[in-house]
Design an enzyme around this catalytic site. Structure first.
Site, mmCIF file in Angstrom:
data_model
loop_
_atom_site.group_PDB
_atom_site.id
_atom_site.type_symbol
_atom_site.label_atom_id
_atom_site.label_comp_id
_atom_site.label_asym_id
_atom_site.label_seq_id
_atom_site.Cartn_x
_atom_site.Cartn_y
_atom_site.Cartn_z
ATOM 1 N N GLY A 426 0.803 -1.205 0.000
ATOM 2 C CA GLY A 426 0.000 0.000 0.000
ATOM 3 C C GLY A 426 0.837 1.257 0.000
ATOM 4 N N ASP A 427 0.169 2.405 0.116
ATOM 5 C CA ASP A 427 0.779 3.733 0.102
ATOM 6 C C ASP A 427 0.504 4.384 1.445
ATOM 7 O OD1 ASP A 427 1.534 6.347 -0.223
ATOM 8 O OD2 ASP A 427 0.372 6.707 -2.046
ATOM 9 N N PHE A 428 1.567 4.617 2.215
ATOM 10 C CA PHE A 428 1.359 5.122 3.577
ATOM 11 C C PHE A 428 0.904 6.571 3.618
ATOM 12 C CE2 PHE A 428 6.201 4.764 3.324
ATOM 13 C CZ PHE A 428 6.380 6.003 2.721
ATOM 14 N N ARG A 443 13.555 5.525 9.284
ATOM 15 C CA ARG A 443 14.205 6.205 8.158
ATOM 16 C C ARG A 443 13.225 6.425 7.004
ATOM 17 N NH1 ARG A 443 19.348 2.540 7.099
ATOM 18 N NH2 ARG A 443 17.669 0.978 7.142
ATOM 19 N N HIS A 446 12.572 11.175 6.723
ATOM 20 C CA HIS A 446 13.621 12.009 6.121
ATOM 21 C C HIS A 446 13.593 11.967 4.588
ATOM 22 C CE1 HIS A 446 17.113 8.834 5.660
ATOM 23 N NE2 HIS A 446 15.965 8.353 5.264
#
Length: 534
Positions: A426-428, A443, A446
């Site tokens: 999915g796409d966060f 990470r 950033h």
């Protein structure tokens, strides 16, 4: 008291600067000045440093109309000056700053006693209406030569070298030139602090080699050569060969790596100068710095060396474009963001995920740093190949994991995670799996600008119950590691590194409360936050 005829005159601004310097010297001791200049030093470190040096004087540069009669002028002002002697070091610094026209001009130096210390007065004679008045105006404004000075009391070269290392690595000081003054038989080593203040270390006698700013700049400029040398060492698997057979010579290594013996010997010599190898009698051994380039070890940096010497190295040629426009250089050179580009080039995508896993050493303390005893389900949002999640699941057998990532990243991760981990594509920025007791963002933030970070954090907050824990792993400014990575993010990713306060503001705006911040290996940090009550 009758004074002789005075030829030199000091302007009022210079008199005021001398008086301020005298008042400072009278009011401050060694610990005061160290604390003011280098607040990064802990009190115990300052106390240890003060055993080997002592606050000696404060220096100012002034501009009398002549050096003749300067001592008498200072006496007329109620001061107690010594003799005027030539200042070689400051004259050379002024020449570098303003050109060779100053190379033949006399620069005087005279010490004015203030208790057990002094004010060191440098004097460049400036006749009225001369072209040097512009130099005087610039120097009074910028205070280039003003500084505080410490006399090093320990004899020999060892303690001064250790002091310099401590002041630079722990205190944040940067070397700023220096030289030997034969008139005083003293070597002066200038430093500049993070707040642009200057100080000097005074070492009795001549000390070589002296700092050379030009050589230091050349060292910085050739850093790209070191990047490529390390990448070549990785590609040729030199670390593996030397780990298996310590003490190989260049000819044997050339046979093992199918390289030209003389060319390889020259590379090995350079790698030795970089500290990755040692050499004796024509044979080579790995150092601790070179060991992480071995393959098949837990924290191997081998793929990271290839990534930094490959696609990310190439995009740094577009750094000027990134600085001028704020746009990432990688997309400028390759036509798309590196995530999309790597997805279209599977060999680079695999290298990227292996390179990200190479930094997994930063995750080592996390499983025991946080109490997971009451946690059942951990959701790793954008966790790449799941390096942090895998470490948590290996350490805590009761945990279940969810890795939420792009489809390509999930395929790379399946081989590294146990069966009690599920995989969700999915796409966060759109949604995040619900039902976790702890959420990881390692990470991830950033990589993005503030607006996208807020979108990600808000999607996490929507999936979490109040009190649910969020663990954020990032490099925090202003550590040197984060400062360097911040330029990398600008050039290659389009994101940025941030300081703790910046992340705190983003978290608060998204509905989180920061509870703690912990240091991690490799210059990383772990920020603990919880979902605030709605």
């Amino acid at each position: 008291m009758n004074f002789p005829v005075v030829q030199a005159r000091l302007a009022e601004p210079d008199v005021a600067r001398i008086e301020r310097a005298a008042a400072y010297v009278e009011a401050h001791d060694t610990d005061d000045v160290l604390a003011e200049l280098l607040p990064g030093l802990a009190p115990a470190e300052r106390a240890d440093v003060a055993r080997h040096l002592v606050f000696d004087h404060t220096a100012v540069l002034v501009f009398p109309d002549s050096l003749d009669g300067l001592r008498e002028e200072l006496c007329r002002l109620g001061l107690e000056p010594g003799n005027v002697t030539p200042s070689v070091v400051v004259r050379d610094r002024l020449t570098r700053r303003y050109g060779p026209a100053l190379a033949d001009l006399p620069v005087g130096i005279v010490h004015v006693a203030v208790g057990t210390r002094s004010v060191e007065i440098f004097a460049l004679p400036v006749a009225p209406d001369s072209a040097l008045e512009a130099v005087a105006a610039d120097e009074r404004e910028a205070e280039h030569e003003s500084h505080h000075a410490f006399a090093v009391t320990a004899p020999g070269p060892v303690v001064p070298a250790g002091l310099r290392l401590l002041l630079q690595e722990r205190g944040g000081a940067v070397p700023d030139g220096g030289g030997y003054n034969g008139h005083e038989n003293v070597t002066v080593l200038y430093h500049r602090t993070a707040t642009h203040r200057r100080f000097e270390l005074r070492l009795p006698g001549r000390h070589d080699p002296l700092p050379d700013p030009t050589a230091a700049l050349l060292g910085v400029m050739t850093g790209a050569w070191a990047t490529q040398a390390v990448a070549t060492m990785a590609e040729l698997n030199i670390a593996d060969h030397l780990a298996d057979h310590p003490g190989l010579d260049a000819d044997t290594l050339a046979d093992l790596t199918a390289t030209h013996p003389d060319a390889l010997r020259r590379l090995l010599r350079y790698l030795t100068s970089l500290g990755l190898l040692t050499s004796a009698d024509g044979t080579y051994h790995l150092t601790a710095t070179g060991q992480p380039l071995r393959t098949g070890t837990e924290f191997s940096l081998h793929p990271l060396a290839q990534l930094y010497g490959g696609p990310f190295y190439d995009s740094f040629t577009g750094l000027t474009h990134a600085v001028r426009t704020g746009e990432e250089a990688f997309a400028h050179r390759h036509g798309q963001h590196h995530f999309a580009y790597f997805a279209q080039h599977p060999e680079l995508g695999s290298l990227f995920h292996r390179a990200m896993a190479a930094s997994a050493e930063m995750f080592a303390p996390v499983p025991t740093l946080i109490d997971f005893s009451a946690v059942k389900r951990v959701v790793d949002v954008g966790g790449g190949n799941g390096a942090l999640l895998a470490r948590l699941l290996r350490t805590h057998a009761h945990l279940e994991g969810v890795l939420f990532e792009r489809p390509g990243a999930l395929e790379e991760a399946r081989a590294h995670l146990p069966e009690r981990c599920s995989f969700v594509a999915g796409d966060f920025t759109q949604s995040v799996p619900e039902g976790g007791d702890v959420y990881l963002l390692s990470r991830v933030l950033h990589d993005w600008d503030d607006d996208r970070c807020l979108a990600i954090l808000r999607r996490c907050a929507e999936a979490m119950h109040p009190g649910t824990q969020l663990l954020l792993v990032e490099r925090l400014l202003p550590t040197p590691t984060a400062v360097a990575w911040d330029v990398h993010m600008l050039c290659n990713v389009g994101g940025r590194e941030r300081d703790e306060a910046h992340y705190g503001r983003l978290l608060a705006e998204a509905g989180f409360e920061v509870r703690a911040c912990h240091g991690l290996p490799l210059g990383a940090s772990l920020v603990e936050a919880v979902r605030a009550p709605v």
